[in-house]
Each structure stands twice: as C-alpha cells, then as structure tokens.
Design an enzyme around this catalytic site. Structure first.
Site, PDB file in Angstrom:
ATOM      1  N   SER A 128      32.521  40.920  28.504  1.00  0.00           N
ATOM      2  CA  SER A 128      31.081  41.001  28.244  1.00  0.00           C
ATOM      3  C   SER A 128      30.363  41.940  29.200  1.00  0.00           C
ATOM      4  O   SER A 128      29.171  42.209  29.022  1.00  0.00           O
ATOM      5  CB  SER A 128      30.466  39.607  28.367  1.00  0.00           C
ATOM      6  OG  SER A 128      30.636  39.113  29.692  1.00  0.00           O
ATOM      7  N   LEU A 132      31.626  58.306  26.049  1.00  0.00           N
ATOM      8  CA  LEU A 132      31.977  56.932  25.677  1.00  0.00           C
ATOM      9  C   LEU A 132      32.380  56.864  24.211  1.00  0.00           C
ATOM     10  O   LEU A 132      31.700  57.414  23.345  1.00  0.00           O
ATOM     11  CB  LEU A 132      30.779  56.010  25.928  1.00  0.00           C
ATOM     12  CG  LEU A 132      30.927  54.546  25.503  1.00  0.00           C
ATOM     13  CD1 LEU A 132      31.969  53.836  26.363  1.00  0.00           C
ATOM     14  CD2 LEU A 132      29.584  53.826  25.582  1.00  0.00           C
ATOM     15  N   GLN A 177      40.329  40.397  34.471  1.00  0.00           N
ATOM     16  CA  GLN A 177      39.539  39.252  34.930  1.00  0.00           C
ATOM     17  C   GLN A 177      40.212  37.935  34.534  1.00  0.00           C
ATOM     18  O   GLN A 177      39.754  36.864  34.934  1.00  0.00           O
ATOM     19  CB  GLN A 177      38.135  39.317  34.313  1.00  0.00           C
ATOM     20  CG  GLN A 177      37.351  40.554  34.699  1.00  0.00           C
ATOM     21  CD  GLN A 177      36.038  40.651  33.959  1.00  0.00           C
ATOM     22  OE1 GLN A 177      35.070  39.952  34.291  1.00  0.00           O
ATOM     23  NE2 GLN A 177      35.969  41.511  32.960  1.00  0.00           N
ATOM     24  N   ASN A 178      41.277  38.024  33.763  1.00  0.00           N
ATOM     25  CA  ASN A 178      41.949  36.833  33.259  1.00  0.00           C
ATOM     26  C   ASN A 178      42.934  36.289  34.283  1.00  0.00           C
ATOM     27  O   ASN A 178      43.560  37.043  35.032  1.00  0.00           O
ATOM     28  CB  ASN A 178      42.680  37.155  31.951  1.00  0.00           C
ATOM     29  CG  ASN A 178      41.730  37.666  30.881  1.00  0.00           C
ATOM     30  OD1 ASN A 178      40.557  37.295  30.859  1.00  0.00           O
ATOM     31  ND2 ASN A 178      42.223  38.521  30.003  1.00  0.00           N
ATOM     32  N   VAL A 179      43.100  34.975  34.275  1.00  0.00           N
ATOM     33  CA  VAL A 179      44.000  34.340  35.244  1.00  0.00           C
ATOM     34  C   VAL A 179      45.350  33.990  34.614  1.00  0.00           C
ATOM     35  O   VAL A 179      46.220  33.443  35.280  1.00  0.00           O
ATOM     36  CB  VAL A 179      43.359  33.076  35.862  1.00  0.00           C
ATOM     37  CG1 VAL A 179      42.107  33.457  36.643  1.00  0.00           C
ATOM     38  CG2 VAL A 179      43.037  32.031  34.798  1.00  0.00           C
ATOM     39  N   ASP A 180      45.523  34.311  33.334  1.00  0.00           N
ATOM     40  CA  ASP A 180      46.808  34.042  32.674  1.00  0.00           C
ATOM     41  C   ASP A 180      47.802  35.161  32.982  1.00  0.00           C
ATOM     42  O   ASP A 180      47.459  36.167  33.612  1.00  0.00           O
ATOM     43  CB  ASP A 180      46.605  33.906  31.159  1.00  0.00           C
ATOM     44  CG  ASP A 180      45.981  35.153  30.533  1.00  0.00           C
ATOM     45  OD1 ASP A 180      46.650  36.207  30.550  1.00  0.00           O
ATOM     46  OD2 ASP A 180      44.840  35.080  30.034  1.00  0.00           O
ATOM     47  N   ARG A 223      45.165  23.638  32.082  1.00  0.00           N
ATOM     48  CA  ARG A 223      45.172  25.060  31.715  1.00  0.00           C
ATOM     49  C   ARG A 223      46.581  25.649  31.876  1.00  0.00           C
ATOM     50  O   ARG A 223      47.013  26.488  31.091  1.00  0.00           O
ATOM     51  CB  ARG A 223      44.204  25.857  32.608  1.00  0.00           C
ATOM     52  CG  ARG A 223      42.770  25.367  32.634  1.00  0.00           C
ATOM     53  CD  ARG A 223      42.001  25.648  31.366  1.00  0.00           C
ATOM     54  NE  ARG A 223      42.387  24.845  30.221  1.00  0.00           N
ATOM     55  CZ  ARG A 223      42.119  23.542  30.079  1.00  0.00           C
ATOM     56  NH1 ARG A 223      41.465  22.884  31.032  1.00  0.00           N
ATOM     57  NH2 ARG A 223      42.493  22.888  28.999  1.00  0.00           N
ATOM     58  N   HIS A 272      40.493  37.793  39.514  1.00  0.00           N
ATOM     59  CA  HIS A 272      39.989  36.430  39.689  1.00  0.00           C
ATOM     60  C   HIS A 272      41.086  35.411  39.954  1.00  0.00           C
ATOM     61  O   HIS A 272      40.889  34.213  39.752  1.00  0.00           O
ATOM     62  CB  HIS A 272      39.168  36.031  38.456  1.00  0.00           C
ATOM     63  CG  HIS A 272      37.945  36.876  38.271  1.00  0.00           C
ATOM     64  ND1 HIS A 272      37.282  37.006  37.069  1.00  0.00           N
ATOM     65  CD2 HIS A 272      37.267  37.654  39.160  1.00  0.00           C
ATOM     66  CE1 HIS A 272      36.247  37.820  37.230  1.00  0.00           C
ATOM     67  NE2 HIS A 272      36.212  38.225  38.473  1.00  0.00           N
TER      68      HIS A 272
END
Length: 230
Positions: free
Chosen positions: A172, A208, A87-90, A57, A105
């Site tokens: 999501s 919203l 939430q992304n690890v990149d 990765r 995360h």
C-alpha cells in the site's frame, strides 16, 4: 553483466497464497488488533497472547505455498541480478527460489532474545515460555513490531540506490520507512508499480509504469516489459 532489479514486496503478494494481511477493511489481523500482537507494549501486557498469535501464524505458513508471483521473481534471476526487499515475514520468496531476500520486518521462522538483538535462532515449531537464550532471557518472535527500529533499513537503502530497475509489488506504500525506499532510487531508472488498486505516488521523479493487477499476473506482465530493456 546483468542489470540489477530491486523489488519491494508487501502483503499483496503473499495474500494470493492465502496469508491474510492486517490491513483488511476491519483493521484487524486474523481477528486481533495489531496493537495487541505487533507492538512492544502488547508483548509486555500479554506475552501469552503474542506467543500464541505467532505460533498460529507459524502453523499457517506450513499450509501455504509460493504463488506464481513468487515463482516468476525467482526465475528472473536467470536474466537479472534480483534483490527482493520484503515487508513480509513469511519465507515464500525463499521457498520459490529467490536467493537474495532481505526481510525489513523480521522473519516468522526465527526468534530472538528479548535483550540481545544479535541472538537469533531459526525456529519452526511453537515458541513457549521457558524457551530462553544462553543467559536465560526469554526468546520472542523475530518480528519488527510497530515502534521498533528497522535494523535492515540501511542495507535496503544501499540496495535500492544501486538499482537499474525498481518494482513495487502488493504494498500500500503506507508503512514507513519501507514506503520511503522508492525515493532513494536513481532518478532515471524505470519503476514498475503492481497493485490491483494502485495509489497515486506523489513527487515521483522516475518514469513509472503502473500495472493494475494482482501480483501473480502483474509480475508476468512486468517480466515481458523488462525484457525490452535487455
């Protein structure tokens, strides 16, 4: 004083740059069951597999670039006080120029000690057996695996509660505790929800605006809507 825009991003924004998600239709992440590569149990059972998975990765990350969605969020710092909770690890938000990024995360380009949560190093190459901390404990990916605590959650809640605008992009809203952040926004603030397949958000108290587009196009639409509030 600039208004504060807080943005929760998920895999959808990175997918446009070519990073696959583990929530594809087959339930696999790059061909692997997430329980094998993203849990403490998987690490204990087969650490070699886990090390190799994240090494791959890390290599993949070097081959992709931030997309228009990342870039516009960075540009919005000229007009708003922008905080990205991802939430992304990149590192695509950072590479696009965003300066306030909180990774819920973990981060792919960092590693930490197996035993000391505070022993964290920047790491850009392969992580191997024998790579250890100062006390000779094995290093592991600095990723929050399923079943582990989310150390950045308290800071994320603090940021969310002070938002003037809140946006949800490419997630999501199924992974908790991240998905629950939307419930901690001030009642009256506008919320923007960008996703090509938006779900219904139950019990939402806020005004919203749903933008059923991919991140890159949706963020551009959101920028124009935000400017009407200035």
């Amino acid at each position: 004083m600039k208004k504060k825009l807080v943005v929760l991003t998920g895999a959808g924004i990175s997918a446009e740059s070519g990073i696959k998600t583990f929530r594809d239709s087959d339930g696999l992440w790059e061909g692997h069951n997430v329980m094998d590569v993203a849990t403490p149990e998987g690490w204990r059972k087969n650490p070699a597999l886990v090390l190799d998975f994240y090494n791959q990765r890390r290599k993949q990350l070097k081959e992709v670039e931030p997309n228009l969605g990342h870039q516009i969020l960075a540009e919005l710092e000229k007009e708003f006080e922008v905080y990205i909770i991802t939430q992304n690890v990149d590192d695509l938000h950072e590479r696009a120029g965003s300066t306030n990024v909180l990774h819920l995360h973990g981060e792919l380009l960092k590693v930490r000690s197996e035993t000391n949560l505070n022993y964290i190093l920047d790491w850009y190459e392969d992580l191997n057996f024998g790579d250890v901390d100062d006390d000779k404990n094995q290093l592991r990916p600095h990723i929050v695996w399923f079943g582990e605590d989310v150390p950045a959650l308290d800071r994320a809640l603090e940021i969310t509660q002070s938002a003037d605008f809140f946006a949800v992009i490419g997630t999501s809203l199924q992974v908790y505790p991240a998905a629950g952040l939307i419930d901690f926004t001030a009642r009256e603030i506008p919320i923007f929800y960008i996703d090509p397949k938006p779900i219904k958000i139950p019990n939402l108290r806020n005004p919203l605006q749903v933008i059923p587009e991919v991140a890159s196009k949706g963020v551009e639409i959101m920028r124009n809507k935000l400017r009407s509030f200035i």
